[in-house]
Design a protein around this motif. Structure first.
Motif, mmCIF file in Angstrom:
data_model
loop_
_atom_site.group_PDB
_atom_site.id
_atom_site.type_symbol
_atom_site.label_atom_id
_atom_site.label_comp_id
_atom_site.label_asym_id
_atom_site.label_seq_id
_atom_site.Cartn_x
_atom_site.Cartn_y
_atom_site.Cartn_z
ATOM 1 N N UNK A 103 -1.798 3.612 2.659
ATOM 2 C CA UNK A 103 -0.597 4.300 2.767
ATOM 3 C C UNK A 103 0.539 4.319 1.690
ATOM 4 N N UNK B 15 7.239 4.834 0.788
ATOM 5 C CA UNK B 15 7.511 6.081 1.792
ATOM 6 C C UNK B 15 9.057 6.700 1.702
ATOM 7 N N UNK C 275 -1.086 7.119 -0.663
ATOM 8 C CA UNK C 275 -1.054 8.337 0.078
ATOM 9 C C UNK C 275 0.412 9.009 -0.253
ATOM 10 N N UNK C 276 1.501 8.061 -0.590
ATOM 11 C CA UNK C 276 2.736 8.644 -1.023
ATOM 12 C C UNK C 276 2.872 9.236 -2.332
ATOM 13 N N UNK C 277 1.893 9.052 -3.362
ATOM 14 C CA UNK C 277 1.830 9.677 -4.524
ATOM 15 C C UNK C 277 2.967 8.956 -5.510
ATOM 16 N N UNK C 278 3.825 8.356 -4.979
ATOM 17 C CA UNK C 278 4.916 7.544 -5.762
ATOM 18 C C UNK C 278 4.522 6.200 -6.170
#
Lengths: 495, 495
Positions: free
Chosen positions: A261, A58, A264-267
């Motif tokens: 979650x 995040x 969802x950060x794509x990292x």
């Protein structure tokens, strides 16, 4: 989807390894390029690792999460067996558990809980089954008995521990508190033996072991007092905070939110079924080798590996002496938690202690299953330890023995459990310390080692051993690493 | 650095407006380009706004924080007066306050606290000064009296509120709980009047007003019970959680950490001395006009404006009916909090209630100042409300009246306070509701309005009114906005 973890026995199908859970991650990895140099590798997908990975991702770091199992949650996960969430490990939550409740509110799950106890139905009694005393009594009488016994046990300073441990997050704030860590629960019982009635002793001993999952000799009195302080220095607080509220849809319904979650950060990359074998600190970063031989590289590692498993990994350079010493002493908790589905609706409000002659020693009616049966959860530990899957008839007998003899034996429809003792990624249940471990090695356990930060509920400051301590530690580790790598500094960042 | 806020009176210098605080931000802005289109503008730099701004910036949004004052902290801030932190508003923290404690642990501040009470020194007594009863007693007797009185007050269901409010975060989970919001504290006292002794009544009434800062008629009985439930349904829990642990270096030492972390993201702009006058929702985003006439633009706004100030801003389109109705009813808390430095070391362990004839009604020895004097903190409210700066002699008399008459009057060296009633950005102290407000409008207060998310401790679910509720709300708002704007989706992001 069915995890390799856990066991389920039913009359119809007998014993089967593996139970379904929404915590299973499939496909087990999203890594496509194995040559990425990550900012941080997080080892372990329990609440600590999930929190660390989520927070780091995040806040701008590229994260890889490695996990030996096929599922998230570590020592806390729930089944989805015919629509019912049996809790295989850490279960109960409370708003007094700051990190857990903060996350629950953040995910708007604070109303998504229900009470375990329902003292309004059927056989509304507490049964005490002990050679010294056999008794059936109301829950009010059960509470009175335990209030009286636990007060005597805790009253080392005239104010039930408040003077000795005034601020539980600073567990050794006073010298007296440190001295308590040289005592075992057995030592403390010996000190107050003359004050305890036989009934009080018969409920106090199993109550203590419900905390530690060990023997009285291997249970640190200080660590018991630390729990006691966290619970407001009172038995009623222990009930409220340790065994009241649970997730309506199970722990895995909470853990999956952290995972989703992070995704969802794509990292965020992850690889399950990837037991870490070697952690090499190259100075410039870390190189991690998993069981398949695959290697992963990152600037930092966050090890969320439990204390009892630290020595199963090869560390290069080797772990410092203090950490090795702590791991050699180890977490003494070998709790056995067995869920039984019993075709007797009337047991919903029943609780019982059978002590000290049985493998299971404490049980409560915990819910009503979709089939209308009563779900009873039973606890044992290192006292008369057993491996429940090795002899299922013995396990059934241990459950049956929790009840005082009646005309009719309880009819067991289903047993569900996870053998934490044999679990290669846990080697025990939630953390509990033997005398001396914390006084000698709490700081050692918390210390980092080069590019590796060690984070685990086993050495949390607050709700050590709890989901809350795991989130506390994951939060701490992610922040420490993020501050060092400073993804907000564009000139410094590798992003 | 000296804020415009607060007052300090000393024998030597008389009354002066403005006191020094590390919460002052200087220079007041870091905005260089006024044409930036931010992701989110956060209005208000109390704990709610600070949390929202910090979290949004940490998670990838470009944030502008606007604040009318010259300092952070809103209704919680501390002075640095001759090296001593007087708490001008919200003060005490506890690990039972989940959001606060999570943040304290994250900043490694969990050991940076000390206890207000020190019942080991000097004049170790509780004084009750009431026409019905005048008495001096031990703190154990004080506790017994209040335990007995508060139990009678709370016992609406035979289990001190546990049945009616089993899960305080879901405050209206039962129908019975909603009904309690139709009662005032006065109504409830009338119900139990026959059971209360004169002494119990004389301590219960001021104890209730210590929560609400209002009158008994304007204090919602439900909201009192909500606090009570959060404190573990017991007086001792209220003491532990509401008035025990405070920051050694003051609240501003905590608040500044949020601000500094936001600054470190390099995605965080701020402008103090920038009271918001107009919030215009253009559909595509928001346009905010501050007192100087400057305009700022963003995709979303998070309003952390307190309930009592909502109507001071122009909203275009206008606020929905329910929100306007809630603001018209308003927060009834007009607490007066006056710190007195008294040159009598022996008062350190003193506490007192003077009721109902004095402007200040409850006081405790709260510390020892660097000069070796006793710091006493006194509370009053809407009952016999006063503006302490308007007549400092009257304020001194109100402090003196807290003590039972003795040979020698207490010698007041210093008074420190913030007049929250006249404060244009607060118009009152921490939130407390009159009967009906929550039952009718809790959802209205929480509702968003187009591109504006409303976040404030005034309508938090857990520790509503507390710093904890502010952090809860800031966390919720930042996550809501971040999920919508999704800075992790590169194709969608404006970054």
């Amino acid at each position: 989807m069915t995890s390799r973890d856990g066991y389920c026995w039913t009359k119809k199908d007998g014993l089967k390894a593996g139970v379904p859970t929404i915590g299973l991650i499939n496909p087990p990895t999203n890594v496509t390029d194995e040559n990425v140099n990550y900012d941080v590798v997080v080892i372990g997908a329990g609440y600590c690792g999930l929190t660390a990975a989520r927070n780091a991702a995040l806040e701008g770091l590229r994260v890889l999460l490695l996990e030996g199992r096929d599922r998230i949650g570590g020592r806390s996960w729930s089944t989805n067996l015919d629509g019912y969430p049996y809790e295989m490990g850490g279960t109960w939550v409370h708003w007094g558990q700051s990190n857990t409740w903060r996350e629950m509110m953040r995910y708007e799950m604070e109303k998504d809980v229900e009470e375990s106890a329902d003292f309004s139905r059927g056989y509304n009694q507490f049964e005490l089954n002990s050679p010294a005393v056999t008794a059936s009594m109301s829950h009010e009488e059960e509470d009175e008995l335990l209030i009286s016994a636990t007060k005597k046990f805790a009253n080392v300073d005239g104010v039930f521990g408040r003077k000795v441990i005034p601020l539980p997050h600073d567990t050794f704030r006073t010298e007296e508190a440190k001295a308590l860590d040289r005592l075992s629960a057995k030592d403390r019982i010996d000190q107050i033996a003359a004050e305890l009635t036989p009934k009080e002793l018969a409920v106090l001993e199993p109550f203590i072991l419900l905390f530690s999952g060990s023997t009285l000799e291997k249970t640190s009195f200080h660590e018991y007092m630390h729990w006691w302080a966290m619970c407001g220095y009172r038995y009623e607080g222990c009930l409220d905070m340790l065994i009241t509220w649970k997730f309506r849809r199970g722990q895995s319904s909470f853990a999956i939110r952290f995972f989703e979650e992070a995704v969802a950060t794509k990292r965020f990359s992850y690889a399950f079924n990837s037991a870490v074998k070697l952690v090499k600190d190259t100075g410039a970063g870390v190189e991690i080798t998993v069981a398949s031989g695959k290697k992963y590289r990152a600037a930092r590692a966050i090890s969320a590996i439990p204390l009892n498993v630290l020595r199963e990994v090869t560390w290069d350079p080797p772990l410092p002496k203090g950490k090795v010493a702590a791991a050699s002493v180890g977490n003494v908790n070998q709790t056995i938690k067995v869920h039984a589905e019993i075709s007797d609706k009337d047991l919903r409000s029943w609780t019982g202690i059978t002590w000290p002659h049985n493998e299971l020693i404490y049980a409560i009616g915990d819910g009503t299953t979709p089939a209308g049966n009563t779900h009873v959860v039973c606890f044992g530990g290192d006292h008369k330890h057993m491996h429940p899957e090795e002899n299922i008839e013995k396990t059934k007998r241990a459950v049956e023995n929790m009840f005082l003899p009646k005309d009719k034996k309880p009819e067991i429809e289903r047993l569900v459990f996870h053998n934490w003792t044999k679990d290669e990624f846990a080697k025990g249940a939630w953390f509990f310390s033997p005398p001396g471990l914390l006084a000698d090695h709490l700081d050692d356990m918390r210390a980092r080692h080069g590019n590796v930060v060690f984070a685990n509920s086993d050495w949390a400051l607050g709700w050590r051993s709890f989901i809350d301590g795991a989130i506390e530690e994951g939060t701490r580790a992610a922040l420490e690493v993020r501050k060092e790598l400073d993804p907000f500094n564009q000139s410094k960042s590798s992003l």
